[in-house]
Write a protein that holds these residues in place. Structure first.
Motif, PDB file in Angstrom:
ATOM      1  N   ALA A 176      31.671  41.740  58.381  1.00  0.00           N
ATOM      2  CA  ALA A 176      33.075  42.154  58.474  1.00  0.00           C
ATOM      3  C   ALA A 176      33.912  41.433  57.421  1.00  0.00           C
ATOM      4  N   ALA A 177      33.646  40.122  57.238  1.00  0.00           N
ATOM      5  CA  ALA A 177      34.401  39.348  56.247  1.00  0.00           C
ATOM      6  C   ALA A 177      34.121  39.851  54.834  1.00  0.00           C
ATOM      7  N   LEU A 178      32.856  40.181  54.563  1.00  0.00           N
ATOM      8  CA  LEU A 178      32.496  40.683  53.239  1.00  0.00           C
ATOM      9  C   LEU A 178      33.103  42.059  52.993  1.00  0.00           C
ATOM     10  N   GLY A 179      33.064  42.905  54.006  1.00  0.00           N
ATOM     11  CA  GLY A 179      33.665  44.224  53.847  1.00  0.00           C
ATOM     12  C   GLY A 179      35.152  44.145  53.566  1.00  0.00           C
ATOM     13  N   ASP A 180      35.848  43.260  54.288  1.00  0.00           N
ATOM     14  CA  ASP A 180      37.283  43.080  54.070  1.00  0.00           C
ATOM     15  C   ASP A 180      37.555  42.531  52.672  1.00  0.00           C
ATOM     16  N   ALA A 181      36.727  41.571  52.235  1.00  0.00           N
ATOM     17  CA  ALA A 181      36.911  40.977  50.912  1.00  0.00           C
ATOM     18  C   ALA A 181      36.694  42.017  49.815  1.00  0.00           C
ATOM     19  N   MET A 182      35.690  42.865  49.982  1.00  0.00           N
ATOM     20  CA  MET A 182      35.417  43.894  48.982  1.00  0.00           C
ATOM     21  C   MET A 182      36.555  44.902  48.878  1.00  0.00           C
ATOM     22  N   GLU A 183      37.118  45.248  50.001  1.00  0.00           N
ATOM     23  CA  GLU A 183      38.260  46.169  49.982  1.00  0.00           C
ATOM     24  C   GLU A 183      39.433  45.554  49.222  1.00  0.00           C
ATOM     25  N   LYS A 184      39.669  44.276  49.458  1.00  0.00           N
ATOM     26  CA  LYS A 184      40.762  43.593  48.773  1.00  0.00           C
ATOM     27  C   LYS A 184      40.496  43.486  47.274  1.00  0.00           C
ATOM     28  N   LEU A 185      39.229  43.288  46.909  1.00  0.00           N
ATOM     29  CA  LEU A 185      38.888  43.237  45.488  1.00  0.00           C
ATOM     30  C   LEU A 185      39.188  44.571  44.812  1.00  0.00           C
ATOM     31  N   GLU A 186      38.827  45.658  45.457  1.00  0.00           N
ATOM     32  CA  GLU A 186      39.069  46.978  44.880  1.00  0.00           C
ATOM     33  C   GLU A 186      40.556  47.266  44.772  1.00  0.00           C
ATOM     34  N   CYS A 187      41.314  46.830  45.753  1.00  0.00           N
ATOM     35  CA  CYS A 187      42.767  47.046  45.728  1.00  0.00           C
ATOM     36  C   CYS A 187      43.441  46.222  44.634  1.00  0.00           C
ATOM     37  N   ALA A 188      42.864  45.045  44.335  1.00  0.00           N
ATOM     38  CA  ALA A 188      43.476  44.147  43.349  1.00  0.00           C
ATOM     39  C   ALA A 188      43.180  44.563  41.914  1.00  0.00           C
ATOM     40  N   LYS A 189      42.060  45.218  41.694  1.00  0.00           N
ATOM     41  CA  LYS A 189      41.628  45.545  40.334  1.00  0.00           C
ATOM     42  C   LYS A 189      42.676  46.275  39.499  1.00  0.00           C
ATOM     43  N   PRO A 190      43.320  47.340  40.024  1.00  0.00           N
ATOM     44  CA  PRO A 190      44.261  48.089  39.180  1.00  0.00           C
ATOM     45  C   PRO A 190      45.413  47.250  38.629  1.00  0.00           C
ATOM     46  N   SER A 191      45.778  46.187  39.324  1.00  0.00           N
ATOM     47  CA  SER A 191      46.924  45.371  38.891  1.00  0.00           C
ATOM     48  C   SER A 191      46.520  44.213  37.993  1.00  0.00           C
ATOM     49  N   LEU A 192      45.223  44.056  37.734  1.00  0.00           N
ATOM     50  CA  LEU A 192      44.738  42.945  36.928  1.00  0.00           C
ATOM     51  C   LEU A 192      44.091  43.434  35.638  1.00  0.00           C
ATOM     52  N   THR A 193      44.270  42.664  34.590  1.00  0.00           N
ATOM     53  CA  THR A 193      43.550  42.909  33.341  1.00  0.00           C
ATOM     54  C   THR A 193      42.418  41.901  33.296  1.00  0.00           C
ATOM     55  N   LEU A 194      41.206  42.367  33.573  1.00  0.00           N
ATOM     56  CA  LEU A 194      40.071  41.461  33.710  1.00  0.00           C
ATOM     57  C   LEU A 194      39.303  41.330  32.398  1.00  0.00           C
ATOM     58  N   ASP A 195      39.115  40.102  31.981  1.00  0.00           N
ATOM     59  CA  ASP A 195      38.339  39.774  30.791  1.00  0.00           C
ATOM     60  C   ASP A 195      37.586  38.493  31.122  1.00  0.00           C
ATOM     61  N   ALA A 196      36.275  38.607  31.337  1.00  0.00           N
ATOM     62  CA  ALA A 196      35.499  37.483  31.864  1.00  0.00           C
ATOM     63  C   ALA A 196      35.675  36.199  31.064  1.00  0.00           C
ATOM     64  N   GLU A 197      35.640  36.291  29.740  1.00  0.00           N
ATOM     65  CA  GLU A 197      35.732  35.086  28.919  1.00  0.00           C
ATOM     66  C   GLU A 197      37.101  34.426  29.051  1.00  0.00           C
ATOM     67  N   GLN A 198      38.163  35.229  28.952  1.00  0.00           N
ATOM     68  CA  GLN A 198      39.510  34.675  29.076  1.00  0.00           C
ATOM     69  C   GLN A 198      39.789  34.236  30.508  1.00  0.00           C
ATOM     70  N   ASP A 199      39.264  34.976  31.461  1.00  0.00           N
ATOM     71  CA  ASP A 199      39.508  34.646  32.866  1.00  0.00           C
ATOM     72  C   ASP A 199      38.803  33.357  33.269  1.00  0.00           C
ATOM     73  N   GLU A 200      37.639  33.102  32.672  1.00  0.00           N
ATOM     74  CA  GLU A 200      36.954  31.834  32.949  1.00  0.00           C
ATOM     75  C   GLU A 200      37.821  30.661  32.498  1.00  0.00           C
ATOM     76  N   LEU A 201      38.405  30.768  31.314  1.00  0.00           N
ATOM     77  CA  LEU A 201      39.279  29.706  30.813  1.00  0.00           C
ATOM     78  C   LEU A 201      40.500  29.545  31.702  1.00  0.00           C
ATOM     79  N   HIS A 202      41.046  30.672  32.142  1.00  0.00           N
ATOM     80  CA  HIS A 202      42.228  30.643  33.006  1.00  0.00           C
ATOM     81  C   HIS A 202      41.906  29.928  34.320  1.00  0.00           C
ATOM     82  N   CYS A 203      40.788  30.309  34.956  1.00  0.00           N
ATOM     83  CA  CYS A 203      40.416  29.708  36.235  1.00  0.00           C
ATOM     84  C   CYS A 203      40.045  28.236  36.075  1.00  0.00           C
ATOM     85  N   GLU A 204      39.398  27.900  34.958  1.00  0.00           N
ATOM     86  CA  GLU A 204      39.034  26.510  34.714  1.00  0.00           C
ATOM     87  C   GLU A 204      40.282  25.648  34.520  1.00  0.00           C
TER      88      GLU A 204
END
Length: 301
Positions: free
Chosen positions: A60-88
């Protein structure tokens, strides 16, 4: 200030306990830094999918998390290399704030919780790639120090001061960590309200002391839920390309530096961290990162 929950410890499903710290950080970051929230949640899902046996609560927790991930994607510009630096850079800010408070004498539960939160943010970076040595050391130190401070607070005793660079007792710290890390795990197991955004004036401590313990996090999709990739994909940078750059001809009259590929990669990473820190208006962290890059290059002059 970002802190872990201080709710009373409760018995928790082992699978849920493995992913809950990352889901909690995601919930806390929702209104602070949506990109950090996204990657905390993504890492929780990745780790949850690795579990051999999952309870209904975990699914149930994983299903809820996946739904939230899908909902968040349209509002984010995802770039793994830049995002790693941002999160670090974000994880570094939380760690530096906790370390500064600890060294200033503020060694209560708030500092312990901040150290614990930093250890979770560092751990989350594993989805991008293996942790660099200095980041892994900070992650291990943050988890160890959180345990030490939490244990002291719960027992009503004065915690020992943080070790200096020349005050390293590996065996003692590892023995302490075996009895303290679980204490922090328990305190961070229940949901908490989203905290306020981290202050913009975080100050890094000069050269965080080396750690000697680690926080351990245990690691097929739930029914009806789409598969989530196991690792964030970066654009490839081949070893051959780096070797070509290193082996490139120097301009006329200039002798090429004899710098190994690994040192160049480390210097580049610290330089990128400096740029990322400036994005948070964190000049002190940027200066510290640039000094680390220069220190590496100075050795090869």
């Amino acid at each position: 200030q970002v802190v872990a929950s201080s709710a009373p410890a409760t018995i928790m499903d082992p699978g849920l306990k493995a992913i809950n710290p990352f889901l909690q950080r995601a919930a806390e970051m929702e209104n602070v830094d949506k990109k950090v929230a996204y990657y905390c949640r993504l890492y929780a899902v990745q780790e949850g999918l690795k579990l051999d046996a999952r309870s209904a609560a975990v699914n149930a927790a994983l299903g809820d998390a996946m739904e939230k991930l899908e909902c968040a994607k349209p509002s984010l510009t995802l770039d793994a290399e830049q995002d790693e630096l941002h999160c670090e850079a974000f994880a570094m800010k939380i760690f530096s704030k906790a370390d500064e408070a600890d060294r200033a004498g503020a060694r209560g539960l708030n500092t312990a919780k901040s150290f614990y939160a930093a250890s979770i943010f560092f751990e989350m970076l594993r989805q991008f790639d293996d942790l660099e040595r200095d980041i892994e050391e900070k992650q291990r130190y943050a988890a160890w120090r959180a345990g030490v401070l939490t244990k002291a607070a719960r027992s009503g005793t004065a915690p020992p001061p943080p070790p200096g660079e020349d005050d390293v007792d590996v065996d003692r710290r590892e023995d302490e960590a075996s009895t303290t890390t679980s204490v922090v795990d328990e305190r961070a197991s229940a949901p908490s309200a989203p905290p306020s955004a981290p202050p913009a004036h975080f100050q890094p401590s000069p050269q965080p002391p080396p750690p000697h313990t680690s926080a351990q996090f245990t690691s097929g999709a739930p029914p009806g839920v789409a598969h989530v990739h196991a690792k964030v994909t970066k654009s490839p940078v081949t070893l051959a390309h780096r070797e070509n750059v290193v082996a490139g001809k120097a301009p006329p009259g200039i002798s090429p530096l004899k710098v190994d590929i690994g040192s160049i990669a480390d210097a580049q990473r610290h330089a990128k961290n400096a740029v990322s820190a400036l994005g948070f208006d964190d000049v002190n962290t940027a200066i510290d990162a640039l000094r680390r890059a220069l220190d590496i290059l100075e050795k090869h002059k």
